[in-house]
Design a protein around this motif. Structure first.
Motif, PDB file in Angstrom:
ATOM      1  N   SER A   1      66.976   3.880  35.054  1.00 29.51           N
ATOM      2  CA  SER A   1      68.371   4.399  35.026  1.00 29.51           C
ATOM      3  C   SER A   1      68.351   6.005  34.716  1.00 29.51           C
ATOM      4  N   VAL A   2      67.466   6.763  34.130  1.00 32.69           N
ATOM      5  CA  VAL A   2      67.841   7.970  33.620  1.00 32.69           C
ATOM      6  C   VAL A   2      67.333   8.676  34.663  1.00 32.69           C
ATOM      7  N   GLU A   3      66.325   8.421  35.647  1.00 36.12           N
ATOM      8  CA  GLU A   3      65.879   9.287  36.950  1.00 36.12           C
ATOM      9  C   GLU A   3      67.081   9.025  37.594  1.00 36.12           C
ATOM     10  N   THR A   4      67.727   8.128  37.942  1.00 39.22           N
ATOM     11  CA  THR A   4      68.903   7.906  38.744  1.00 39.22           C
ATOM     12  C   THR A   4      69.918   8.962  38.199  1.00 39.22           C
ATOM     13  N   THR A   5      70.260   8.976  36.762  1.00 40.41           N
ATOM     14  CA  THR A   5      71.350   9.754  36.496  1.00 40.41           C
ATOM     15  C   THR A   5      70.932  11.175  36.497  1.00 40.41           C
ATOM     16  N   VAL A   6      69.653  11.658  36.455  1.00 34.47           N
ATOM     17  CA  VAL A   6      69.243  13.076  36.430  1.00 34.47           C
ATOM     18  C   VAL A   6      69.416  13.335  38.034  1.00 34.47           C
ATOM     19  N   GLN A   7      69.069  12.391  38.772  1.00 35.17           N
ATOM     20  CA  GLN A   7      69.109  13.092  40.359  1.00 35.17           C
ATOM     21  C   GLN A   7      70.742  13.101  40.661  1.00 35.17           C
ATOM     22  N   THR A   8      71.674  12.138  40.016  1.00 35.42           N
ATOM     23  CA  THR A   8      72.935  12.223  40.573  1.00 35.42           C
ATOM     24  C   THR A   8      73.790  13.320  39.694  1.00 35.42           C
ATOM     25  N   THR A   9      73.420  13.937  38.902  1.00 31.89           N
ATOM     26  CA  THR A   9      73.997  14.757  37.881  1.00 31.89           C
ATOM     27  C   THR A   9      73.225  15.984  37.881  1.00 31.89           C
ATOM     28  N   ALA A  10      72.017  16.387  38.395  1.00 31.02           N
ATOM     29  CA  ALA A  10      71.299  17.280  38.511  1.00 31.02           C
ATOM     30  C   ALA A  10      72.222  18.601  39.074  1.00 31.02           C
ATOM     31  N   ARG A  11      73.208  18.594  39.861  1.00 30.11           N
ATOM     32  CA  ARG A  11      74.013  19.659  40.350  1.00 30.11           C
ATOM     33  C   ARG A  11      74.909  19.983  39.131  1.00 30.11           C
ATOM     34  N   THR A  12      75.209  19.114  38.401  1.00 33.58           N
ATOM     35  CA  THR A  12      76.219  19.728  37.272  1.00 33.58           C
ATOM     36  C   THR A  12      75.613  19.992  35.792  1.00 33.58           C
ATOM     37  N   LEU A  13      74.340  19.957  35.784  1.00 35.95           N
ATOM     38  CA  LEU A  13      73.672  20.411  34.485  1.00 35.95           C
ATOM     39  C   LEU A  13      72.946  21.831  34.571  1.00 35.95           C
ATOM     40  N   THR A  14      72.938  22.376  33.643  1.00 33.22           N
ATOM     41  CA  THR A  14      72.345  23.715  33.534  1.00 33.22           C
ATOM     42  C   THR A  14      70.651  23.426  33.455  1.00 33.22           C
ATOM     43  N   PRO A  15      70.101  24.633  33.702  1.00 34.25           N
ATOM     44  CA  PRO A  15      68.584  24.366  33.729  1.00 34.25           C
ATOM     45  C   PRO A  15      68.301  23.854  32.473  1.00 34.25           C
ATOM     46  N   THR A  16      68.596  24.158  31.248  1.00 28.56           N
ATOM     47  CA  THR A  16      68.253  23.886  29.867  1.00 28.56           C
ATOM     48  C   THR A  16      68.584  22.551  29.791  1.00 28.56           C
ATOM     49  N   GLN A  17      69.918  21.913  30.185  1.00 27.11           N
ATOM     50  CA  GLN A  17      70.022  20.460  30.122  1.00 27.11           C
ATOM     51  C   GLN A  17      69.024  19.637  31.061  1.00 27.11           C
ATOM     52  N   GLN A  18      68.773  20.129  32.330  1.00 26.77           N
ATOM     53  CA  GLN A  18      67.782  19.690  33.231  1.00 26.77           C
ATOM     54  C   GLN A  18      66.573  19.280  32.489  1.00 26.77           C
ATOM     55  N   TRP A  19      65.969  20.399  31.736  1.00 21.75           N
ATOM     56  CA  TRP A  19      64.704  20.442  31.091  1.00 21.75           C
ATOM     57  C   TRP A  19      64.723  19.302  29.958  1.00 21.75           C
ATOM     58  N   LEU A  20      65.561  19.530  29.164  1.00 22.49           N
ATOM     59  CA  LEU A  20      65.864  18.398  28.172  1.00 22.49           C
ATOM     60  C   LEU A  20      65.774  16.873  28.713  1.00 22.49           C
ATOM     61  N   GLU A  21      66.743  16.798  29.709  1.00 27.07           N
ATOM     62  CA  GLU A  21      66.734  15.420  30.434  1.00 27.07           C
ATOM     63  C   GLU A  21      65.422  15.077  30.927  1.00 27.07           C
ATOM     64  N   LEU A  22      64.875  15.690  31.432  1.00 24.71           N
ATOM     65  CA  LEU A  22      63.120  15.379  31.900  1.00 24.71           C
ATOM     66  C   LEU A  22      62.252  15.234  30.743  1.00 24.71           C
ATOM     67  N   GLN A  23      62.429  15.892  29.585  1.00 21.15           N
ATOM     68  CA  GLN A  23      61.812  15.589  28.445  1.00 21.15           C
ATOM     69  C   GLN A  23      62.355  14.186  27.789  1.00 21.15           C
ATOM     70  N   ARG A  24      63.553  13.777  27.881  1.00 14.33           N
ATOM     71  CA  ARG A  24      64.088  12.598  27.306  1.00 14.33           C
ATOM     72  C   ARG A  24      63.587  11.467  28.446  1.00 14.33           C
ATOM     73  N   SER A  25      63.578  11.694  29.580  1.00  9.68           N
ATOM     74  CA  SER A  25      63.219  10.621  30.521  1.00  9.68           C
ATOM     75  C   SER A  25      61.839  10.065  30.512  1.00  9.68           C
ATOM     76  N   GLY A  26      60.974  11.162  30.127  1.00  9.80           N
ATOM     77  CA  GLY A  26      59.547  10.762  30.029  1.00  9.80           C
ATOM     78  C   GLY A  26      59.082  10.897  31.407  1.00  9.80           C
ATOM     79  N   LYS A  27      59.621  11.417  32.498  1.00 15.09           N
ATOM     80  CA  LYS A  27      59.338  11.379  33.856  1.00 15.09           C
ATOM     81  C   LYS A  27      58.027  12.020  34.008  1.00 15.09           C
ATOM     82  N   ALA A  28      57.837  13.334  33.422  1.00 17.09           N
ATOM     83  CA  ALA A  28      56.670  13.981  33.485  1.00 17.09           C
ATOM     84  C   ALA A  28      55.631  13.983  32.424  1.00 17.09           C
TER      85      ALA A  28
END
Length: 93
Positions: A26-53
């Motif tokens: 669910s987080v991956e889907t959220t990241v993909q759909t909101t990536a356009r509205t998130l700042t680079p810092t927010q994208q990095w934090l979301e990547l850490q939160r999701s554990g995708k990497a």
């Protein structure tokens, strides 16, 4: 005592990892759909939160390190928590 603490911490991290895997889709889907509205810092934090990497390999902590962590944690209770933290205000010349 050390083995009990080690088992408790291991259990905590195992449960946390399992919960993160459940939320990952669910987080991956959220990241993909909101990536356009998130700042680079927010994208990095979301990547850490999701554990995708996150590394697929377990990152265990050695017994010696766990002993030091536990000792530091126990030592933190020796001083009372102050009601207010005092700090000096910067002065100008």
């Amino acid at each position: 005592m050390k083995s009990i603490l080690t088992l408790a911490l291991y259990g905590f991290f195992s449960i946390h990892h399992a919960m993160a895997e459940d939320r990952q889709t669910s987080v991956e889907t959220t990241v993909q759909t909101t990536a356009r509205t998130l700042t680079p810092t927010q994208q990095w934090l979301e990547l850490q939160r999701s554990g995708k990497a996150a590394s697929p390999q377990s990152q265990p902590v050695s017994g010696e390190v766990m002993d030091k962590v536990h000792s530091r944690y126990i030592k933190s209770f020796e001083k009372p928590i102050p009601e207010y933290y005092e700090h000096a205000m910067p002065t100008t010349r």
